[in-house]
Design an enzyme around this catalytic site. Structure first.
Site, PDB file in Angstrom:
ATOM      1  N   HIS A  26     -10.322 -25.347 -17.788  1.00 21.71           N
ATOM      2  CA  HIS A  26     -10.104 -23.964 -17.348  1.00 21.71           C
ATOM      3  C   HIS A  26     -10.406 -22.952 -18.451  1.00 21.71           C
ATOM      4  O   HIS A  26     -10.141 -23.176 -19.626  1.00 21.71           O
ATOM      5  CB  HIS A  26      -8.661 -23.795 -16.855  1.00 21.71           C
ATOM      6  CG  HIS A  26      -7.617 -24.157 -17.879  1.00 21.71           C
ATOM      7  ND1 HIS A  26      -7.129 -23.259 -18.795  1.00 21.71           N
ATOM      8  CD2 HIS A  26      -6.975 -25.323 -18.114  1.00 21.71           C
ATOM      9  CE1 HIS A  26      -6.230 -23.845 -19.550  1.00 21.71           C
ATOM     10  NE2 HIS A  26      -6.118 -25.112 -19.167  1.00 21.71           N
ATOM     11  N   ASP A  27     -11.007 -21.849 -18.038  1.00 18.71           N
ATOM     12  CA  ASP A  27     -11.249 -20.676 -18.880  1.00 18.71           C
ATOM     13  C   ASP A  27     -12.282 -20.904 -19.975  1.00 18.71           C
ATOM     14  O   ASP A  27     -12.390 -20.105 -20.903  1.00 18.71           O
ATOM     15  CB  ASP A  27      -9.941 -20.166 -19.508  1.00 18.71           C
ATOM     16  CG  ASP A  27      -8.876 -19.900 -18.458  1.00 18.71           C
ATOM     17  OD1 ASP A  27      -9.055 -18.973 -17.652  1.00 18.71           O
ATOM     18  OD2 ASP A  27      -7.873 -20.642 -18.412  1.00 18.71           O
ATOM     19  N   GLY A  58      -9.326 -26.433 -22.624  1.00 21.64           N
ATOM     20  CA  GLY A  58      -9.239 -25.083 -22.084  1.00 21.64           C
ATOM     21  C   GLY A  58      -9.550 -23.996 -23.102  1.00 21.64           C
ATOM     22  O   GLY A  58      -9.315 -24.150 -24.300  1.00 21.64           O
TER      23      GLY A  58
END
Length: 263
Positions: free
Chosen positions: A120-121, A138
């Site tokens: 994520h991200d 992440g």
């Protein structure tokens, strides 16, 4: 539109008429797929995922899954993939999280080999190459033209500057400045990516400036702040290298004292 009869495509998905979906693939309701993008067999694309034009997504990829983050509670986060990317078998890219801006982003013209993982991200630039099993935790940021060797693992929140390169099985716990080549567990800076710069048309003057940056960062025993000050002086001495100096200086300005850079 070429959708194989065994594919399961939600009627709310927005798929360009020139895109194609392979056998047994599953496409969710919040997915958008651009012109001439091809999706291989047994691929799952879910979540709020936007994919641009002329991408090649090979079979068994899993794109747009929720973050592997216990704090995630169903917020409307996204995965955004640009144009002309190659995404090979069994790759997994997750949507963003509320704590990281909510978007995982992949730029254009990237070559992402089998089993690549983007948590994520993550933010990936343009023209990168990730060899097999490259893994990003992440919030990792990867600049343009970066090459990751096979089985490279990158710790969360680490940044890799443009034109950098890692050797096979490297483990990054710290930021890797632009142009740097690293290797090891943990990764250590070995040199600058001079051959890659030559292939991209860097002039001898620009390459000489990169060598001077390497010397300031790694050879002369300077603190990070002192090295950055010396590097900024190169812009006046070598006008051709001003964009390269700015790239390095801006990167170093964002290094956290806790994480530091690869040494």
């Amino acid at each position: 539109m070429a959708i194989h009869p065994t594919a399961v495509v939600d009627p709310k998905a927005e798929i360009d008429s020139t895109a194609s979906i392979g056998p047994y693939s599953v496409i969710g309701p919040d997915v958008r797929i651009g012109a001439r993008t091809t999706v291989g067999a047994h691929t799952v694309i879910e979540g709020r995922t936007t994919i641009g034009q002329d991408n090649r997504i090979f079979h068994f990829a899993a794109l747009g899954g929720i973050p592997q983050d216990k704090k995630y509670a169903g917020e409307p986060c996204e995965l955004v993939i640009g144009d002309r990317n190659t995404i090979r078998e069994f790759s997994s890219f997750h949507i963003g999280s509320p704590g990281g801006g909510g978007v995982t982003r992949v730029g254009n013209d990237n070559w992402l080999m089998a089993y690549v993982h983007l948590a994520h991200d993550c933010v990936v630039g343009n023209h990168t190459i990730f060899a097999n099993n490259s893994q990003l935790a992440g919030h990792v940021e990867v600049g343009d033209w970066v090459i990751l060797g096979g089985f490279t693992v990158v710790h969360q929140f680490v940044r890799i500057g443009a034109h950098g390169m890692t050797a096979m099985c490297s483990l990054l716990f710290a930021d890797q400045p632009p142009f740097v080549m690293s290797q090891g567990q943990p990764a250590q800076a070995r040199s600058m990516n001079f051959e890659g710069l030559r292939r991209r048309g860097f002039s001898p003057e620009r390459i000489s400036a990169v060598k001077a940056m390497h010397k300031a960062l790694y050879r002369d025993g300077l603190t990070l702040e002192a090295a950055r000050a010396r590097i900024e002086q190169l812009a006046a001495a070598t006008p051709q290298a001003q964009p390269d100096v700015r790239l390095m200086s801006d990167f170093l300005a964002g290094v956290s004292p806790q994480r530091g850079i690869v040494r």
